[in-house]
Write an enzyme that holds these catalytic residues in place. Sequence first.
Site, mmCIF file in Angstrom:
data_model
loop_
_atom_site.group_PDB
_atom_site.id
_atom_site.type_symbol
_atom_site.label_atom_id
_atom_site.label_comp_id
_atom_site.label_asym_id
_atom_site.label_seq_id
_atom_site.Cartn_x
_atom_site.Cartn_y
_atom_site.Cartn_z
ATOM 1 N N ARG A 175 0.844 -1.207 0.000
ATOM 2 C CA ARG A 175 0.000 0.000 0.000
ATOM 3 C C ARG A 175 0.879 1.257 0.000
ATOM 4 O O ARG A 175 0.601 2.224 0.714
ATOM 5 C CB ARG A 175 -0.926 0.020 1.230
ATOM 6 C CG ARG A 175 -1.891 -1.110 1.306
ATOM 7 C CD ARG A 175 -2.905 -1.126 0.157
ATOM 8 N NE ARG A 175 -3.652 -2.360 0.188
ATOM 9 C CZ ARG A 175 -3.246 -3.485 -0.410
ATOM 10 N NH1 ARG A 175 -2.128 -3.512 -1.125
ATOM 11 N NH2 ARG A 175 -3.958 -4.581 -0.330
ATOM 12 N N SER A 250 -10.843 -0.689 3.827
ATOM 13 C CA SER A 250 -9.999 -0.866 5.025
ATOM 14 C C SER A 250 -9.529 0.507 5.503
ATOM 15 O O SER A 250 -8.907 1.241 4.734
ATOM 16 C CB SER A 250 -8.757 -1.692 4.696
ATOM 17 O OG SER A 250 -9.151 -2.896 4.099
ATOM 18 N N GLU A 346 -4.827 3.680 6.356
ATOM 19 C CA GLU A 346 -4.587 3.478 4.923
ATOM 20 C C GLU A 346 -5.278 4.628 4.177
ATOM 21 O O GLU A 346 -4.846 5.066 3.121
ATOM 22 C CB GLU A 346 -5.197 2.131 4.496
ATOM 23 C CG GLU A 346 -4.978 1.810 3.035
ATOM 24 C CD GLU A 346 -5.655 0.519 2.593
ATOM 25 O OE1 GLU A 346 -5.461 -0.529 3.244
ATOM 26 O OE2 GLU A 346 -6.369 0.571 1.578
#
Length: 351
Positions: A175, A250, A346
């Site tokens: 990520r 998420s 995130e």
Amino acid sequence: MKASELPEKGKPKIKHRVSLRPFNTLSVEATAETFIEILEKEDLQTLYREGFFRKFDPFILGGGSNVLFRDNPSRPVLKISLKGIDIVAENDSSVQVRAGAGDVWHDLVEFAVQRGYGGIENLALIPGTVGAAPIQNIGAYGSEIEQVFSSLEFFDVQEGTFRSFTREECHFGYRDSIFKRDLRGRAIVTSVTLNLTKKDHNLITDYYSLTQRLREKGIEDPGIRDIFDAVVFIRKSKLPDPKEIGNAGSFFKNPVIPRDQFKQIQRNHPDIPFFEAAEGYIKVPAGWLIEQCEWKGKKVGKTGTYEHQALVIVNHGSASGKEIYQLAERIQSSVFEKFGIALTPEVNIVG
Ligand SMILES: Cc1cc2nc3c(=O)[nH]c(=O)nc-3n(C[C@H](O)[C@H](O)[C@H](O)COP(=O)(O)OP(=O)(O)OC[C@H]3O[C@@H](n4cnc5c(N)ncnc54)[C@H](O)[C@@H]3O)c2cc1C
């Protein structure tokens, strides 16, 4: 900056006091003082020539599926709407497909699957745009965009030029990419080119829920379409649809912790799930940690966590960005107190 200050030719679409609610999947209300939609690459050059990037540090917006507007953004918002999917090179076994940064990511996946091009079927139904996909190296069901990435083009707001980066130059990680670090605020992605396969596909099926679904369907020798269908089915059954309930997927990254720390936690929690990460490190599912702190499905005012997945923070209607942010902070504190692990969002926090 007023629209009248710009020359007629290649004039970008500038609006003032625009509600950002339709532009973020958490459905949070926020107002952009200045909102500019980029429909042509030339719009970026026009803004550069007008000194826009010297005066402002705009927030670059794609589909708003990985953003929390905690407050009204103090910066102008640049919505990237550059579109167009093209095949740029092809031989017997592979094809290079280029898509505009403003194209919807799932449209590109469908484009590929319909033509039998392999490589992004596991990434079906990830919300958002093509241009944002490399920013956090999107990933799901055992696959990440970097595996099929060829190159991207971006506008360098410091130099005022279009530049091209290869996969190596993007420094992809979990990520993560160079665009979240050294080039943060400097690069506006305008298009992305992927290398896809026409035969001898490198199919990834060894992800637990994917294997299960294929087995349930009695599929022993899956093709691209089977994997695509399975991923779409799993995602629809597990994740909330932002059109029905506001969310940004998420909210936190899965933390990667030193093996010694993991061993210590495992002594008290023998059932802790984990994945091997880089040498000496272990990745732990953030959703499990949050669930252990009894946050799963909990409602706090107009926000809370999703009943089937604690890692997803949801907006039950009209939660403000601040409320959602405060809940995220409370979750971080609980996890830190119980496990000594600091969760990192995130989602990109703006304002
Ligand atoms: C229900 C749901 C499920 C999700 N599942 C997944 C998943 O499985 N895997 C996964 O990786 N992610 C997932 N996400 C997160 C999200 O879909 C991805 O991060 C997606 O790539 C974000 O795209 P976007 O266009 O909405 O970006 P935005 O939210 O608009 O922006 C995200 C970041 O990228 C920057 N950015 C956007 N466009 C550009 C551009 N053209 N140039 C430079 N910077 C840009 C923004 O400034 C911001 O920092 C999920 C989200 C939701 C709501």
